[in-house]
Design a protein around this motif. Structure first.
Motif, PDB file in Angstrom:
ATOM      1  N   THR A   2       0.850  -1.181   0.000  1.00 56.72           N
ATOM      2  CA  THR A   2       0.000   0.000   0.000  1.00 56.72           C
ATOM      3  C   THR A   2       0.889   1.234   0.000  1.00 56.72           C
ATOM      4  O   THR A   2       1.769   1.370   0.832  1.00 56.72           O
ATOM      5  CB  THR A   2      -0.910   0.006   1.246  1.00 56.72           C
ATOM      6  OG1 THR A   2      -1.655  -1.202   1.260  1.00 56.72           O
ATOM      7  CG2 THR A   2      -1.856   1.168   1.222  1.00 56.72           C
ATOM      8  N   ASN A   3       0.670   2.118  -0.947  1.00 52.45           N
ATOM      9  CA  ASN A   3       1.486   3.321  -1.015  1.00 52.45           C
ATOM     10  C   ASN A   3       0.706   4.514  -0.457  1.00 52.45           C
ATOM     11  O   ASN A   3      -0.493   4.466  -0.278  1.00 52.45           O
ATOM     12  CB  ASN A   3       1.918   3.670  -2.445  1.00 52.45           C
ATOM     13  CG  ASN A   3       1.691   2.566  -3.434  1.00 52.45           C
ATOM     14  OD1 ASN A   3       0.681   1.903  -3.412  1.00 52.45           O
ATOM     15  ND2 ASN A   3       2.616   2.409  -4.306  1.00 52.45           N
ATOM     16  N   MET A   4       1.457   5.567  -0.229  1.00 54.49           N
ATOM     17  CA  MET A   4       0.861   6.788   0.324  1.00 54.49           C
ATOM     18  C   MET A   4      -0.195   7.364  -0.613  1.00 54.49           C
ATOM     19  O   MET A   4      -1.207   7.892  -0.143  1.00 54.49           O
ATOM     20  CB  MET A   4       1.964   7.808   0.607  1.00 54.49           C
ATOM     21  CG  MET A   4       1.528   8.922   1.469  1.00 54.49           C
ATOM     22  SD  MET A   4       1.039   8.244   3.072  1.00 54.49           S
ATOM     23  CE  MET A   4       0.824   9.710   3.986  1.00 54.49           C
ATOM     24  N   SER A   5       0.024   7.259  -1.922  1.00 53.18           N
ATOM     25  CA  SER A   5      -0.963   7.793  -2.868  1.00 53.18           C
ATOM     26  C   SER A   5      -2.311   7.098  -2.694  1.00 53.18           C
ATOM     27  O   SER A   5      -3.359   7.736  -2.791  1.00 53.18           O
ATOM     28  CB  SER A   5      -0.468   7.654  -4.312  1.00 53.18           C
ATOM     29  OG  SER A   5      -0.296   6.295  -4.666  1.00 53.18           O
ATOM     30  N   PHE A   6      -2.298   5.812  -2.412  1.00 53.73           N
ATOM     31  CA  PHE A   6      -3.544   5.062  -2.220  1.00 53.73           C
ATOM     32  C   PHE A   6      -4.238   5.486  -0.931  1.00 53.73           C
ATOM     33  O   PHE A   6      -5.459   5.678  -0.904  1.00 53.73           O
ATOM     34  CB  PHE A   6      -3.264   3.558  -2.214  1.00 53.73           C
ATOM     35  CG  PHE A   6      -4.507   2.720  -2.062  1.00 53.73           C
ATOM     36  CD1 PHE A   6      -5.457   2.672  -3.083  1.00 53.73           C
ATOM     37  CD2 PHE A   6      -4.738   1.996  -0.912  1.00 53.73           C
ATOM     38  CE1 PHE A   6      -6.613   1.903  -2.951  1.00 53.73           C
ATOM     39  CE2 PHE A   6      -5.883   1.228  -0.773  1.00 53.73           C
ATOM     40  CZ  PHE A   6      -6.821   1.180  -1.799  1.00 53.73           C
ATOM     41  N   ILE A   7      -3.481   5.674   0.122  1.00 52.72           N
ATOM     42  CA  ILE A   7      -4.058   6.109   1.408  1.00 52.72           C
ATOM     43  C   ILE A   7      -4.683   7.494   1.262  1.00 52.72           C
ATOM     44  O   ILE A   7      -5.804   7.736   1.732  1.00 52.72           O
ATOM     45  CB  ILE A   7      -2.976   6.090   2.513  1.00 52.72           C
ATOM     46  CG1 ILE A   7      -2.573   4.636   2.794  1.00 52.72           C
ATOM     47  CG2 ILE A   7      -3.466   6.778   3.783  1.00 52.72           C
ATOM     48  CD1 ILE A   7      -1.321   4.480   3.619  1.00 52.72           C
ATOM     49  N   ILE A   8      -3.998   8.398   0.583  1.00 50.86           N
ATOM     50  CA  ILE A   8      -4.550   9.743   0.384  1.00 50.86           C
ATOM     51  C   ILE A   8      -5.773   9.671  -0.527  1.00 50.86           C
ATOM     52  O   ILE A   8      -6.740  10.416  -0.342  1.00 50.86           O
ATOM     53  CB  ILE A   8      -3.480  10.710  -0.159  1.00 50.86           C
ATOM     54  CG1 ILE A   8      -2.366  10.869   0.878  1.00 50.86           C
ATOM     55  CG2 ILE A   8      -4.085  12.070  -0.482  1.00 50.86           C
ATOM     56  CD1 ILE A   8      -1.171  11.652   0.392  1.00 50.86           C
ATOM     57  N   PHE A   9      -5.755   8.761  -1.497  1.00 51.33           N
ATOM     58  CA  PHE A   9      -6.932   8.577  -2.348  1.00 51.33           C
ATOM     59  C   PHE A   9      -8.141   8.134  -1.520  1.00 51.33           C
ATOM     60  O   PHE A   9      -9.263   8.587  -1.768  1.00 51.33           O
ATOM     61  CB  PHE A   9      -6.648   7.566  -3.460  1.00 51.33           C
ATOM     62  CG  PHE A   9      -7.842   7.299  -4.325  1.00 51.33           C
ATOM     63  CD1 PHE A   9      -8.280   8.258  -5.224  1.00 51.33           C
ATOM     64  CD2 PHE A   9      -8.548   6.120  -4.211  1.00 51.33           C
ATOM     65  CE1 PHE A   9      -9.402   8.035  -6.014  1.00 51.33           C
ATOM     66  CE2 PHE A   9      -9.673   5.881  -4.994  1.00 51.33           C
ATOM     67  CZ  PHE A   9     -10.097   6.847  -5.899  1.00 51.33           C
ATOM     68  N   LEU A  10      -7.931   7.277  -0.530  1.00 50.17           N
ATOM     69  CA  LEU A  10      -9.041   6.875   0.353  1.00 50.17           C
ATOM     70  C   LEU A  10      -9.564   8.081   1.137  1.00 50.17           C
ATOM     71  O   LEU A  10     -10.781   8.215   1.334  1.00 50.17           O
ATOM     72  CB  LEU A  10      -8.597   5.751   1.294  1.00 50.17           C
ATOM     73  CG  LEU A  10      -8.238   4.418   0.627  1.00 50.17           C
ATOM     74  CD1 LEU A  10      -7.768   3.413   1.678  1.00 50.17           C
ATOM     75  CD2 LEU A  10      -9.398   3.857  -0.182  1.00 50.17           C
ATOM     76  N   LEU A  11      -8.674   8.966   1.552  1.00 52.14           N
ATOM     77  CA  LEU A  11      -9.105  10.202   2.211  1.00 52.14           C
ATOM     78  C   LEU A  11      -9.898  11.074   1.241  1.00 52.14           C
ATOM     79  O   LEU A  11     -10.870  11.728   1.627  1.00 52.14           O
ATOM     80  CB  LEU A  11      -7.899  10.967   2.765  1.00 52.14           C
ATOM     81  CG  LEU A  11      -7.151  10.292   3.910  1.00 52.14           C
ATOM     82  CD1 LEU A  11      -5.887  11.082   4.255  1.00 52.14           C
ATOM     83  CD2 LEU A  11      -8.043  10.114   5.124  1.00 52.14           C
ATOM     84  N   TYR A  12      -9.476  11.077  -0.020  1.00 53.66           N
ATOM     85  CA  TYR A  12     -10.216  11.792  -1.070  1.00 53.66           C
ATOM     86  C   TYR A  12     -11.651  11.256  -1.164  1.00 53.66           C
ATOM     87  O   TYR A  12     -12.600  12.033  -1.308  1.00 53.66           O
ATOM     88  CB  TYR A  12      -9.477  11.646  -2.401  1.00 53.66           C
ATOM     89  CG  TYR A  12     -10.259  12.142  -3.590  1.00 53.66           C
ATOM     90  CD1 TYR A  12     -10.171  13.469  -3.990  1.00 53.66           C
ATOM     91  CD2 TYR A  12     -11.090  11.287  -4.317  1.00 53.66           C
ATOM     92  CE1 TYR A  12     -10.890  13.934  -5.083  1.00 53.66           C
ATOM     93  CE2 TYR A  12     -11.807  11.749  -5.412  1.00 53.66           C
ATOM     94  CZ  TYR A  12     -11.709  13.067  -5.784  1.00 53.66           C
ATOM     95  OH  TYR A  12     -12.432  13.516  -6.857  1.00 53.66           O
ATOM     96  N   LEU A  13     -11.806   9.941  -1.093  1.00 48.87           N
ATOM     97  CA  LEU A  13     -13.146   9.347  -1.133  1.00 48.87           C
ATOM     98  C   LEU A  13     -13.988   9.810   0.052  1.00 48.87           C
ATOM     99  O   LEU A  13     -15.177  10.108  -0.104  1.00 48.87           O
ATOM    100  CB  LEU A  13     -13.059   7.816  -1.172  1.00 48.87           C
ATOM    101  CG  LEU A  13     -12.523   7.203  -2.457  1.00 48.87           C
ATOM    102  CD1 LEU A  13     -12.414   5.681  -2.310  1.00 48.87           C
ATOM    103  CD2 LEU A  13     -13.403   7.560  -3.644  1.00 48.87           C
TER     104      LEU A  13
END
Length: 170
Positions: A2-13
């Motif tokens: 899991t990369n940071m971009s994916f975690i921030i994308f979940l925050l975007y959701l």
């Protein structure tokens, strides 16, 4: 992986569906969706640069999205409506960028399943909020029911303020 971009994308959701920037005092008025989308994009670029073997995803749909963007622009050029062209670019480029972010951030089956279930959970929270709103006459964010004559319908914040849009999401 899991990369940071994916975690921030979940925050975007979360910012897109729950919309804390529109009702939580700490976040109120902050361009949370814009900040998170830019942060996702920045982390995605740095992650791809650091892993030279892993490039951006190349699929035929990339050209289709760019072609659609070009068609949106040209539809205004054909009518010499340049103000409309500028407005369309401003509105539609967000969709183009989001397409490429989603395509490249959700790049494994595991991430796809996580993002899918995460979205289901967020929409379930919105449905629970709707039940609360129906029973109390106002929602978690203090929003009143949407009234059309004698009929009252639940709604949410931002893009889900229209009961029809909220129903489509459910």
């Amino acid at each position: 992986n899991t990369n940071m971009s994916f975690i921030i994308f979940l925050l975007y959701l979360i910012a897109t569906f729950i919309r804390p920037q529109e009702w939580v005092p700490f976040f109120f008025g902050k361009p949370l969706i814009l900040i998170l989308s830019i942060a996702t994009l920045v982390f995605l670029i740095f992650e791809r640069i650091s892993k030279k073997e892993e490039r951006l995803i190349k699929v035929p749909q990339n050209f289709l999205m760019l072609g659609l963007f070009f068609a949106v622009i040209m539809s205004h050029v054909a009518h010499t409506y340049f103000a409309g062209m500028i407005d369309s670019i401003k509105l539609f480029y967000v969709n183009v960028v989001l397409f490429f972010i989603i395509l490249n951030v959700i790049n494994t089956e595991r991430k796809f399943k996580i993002a899918l279930w995460f979205t289901v959970i967020l929409i379930t929270l919105m449905a629970i909020q709707g039940i609360y709103q129906f029973n109390h006459g106002f929602g978690w964010a203090g929003q009143a029911m949407h009234k059309e004559g004698e009929i009252s319908r639940i709604n949410w914040m931002g893009i889900f303020n229209d009961p029809n849009d909220l129903a489509l999401t459910f």
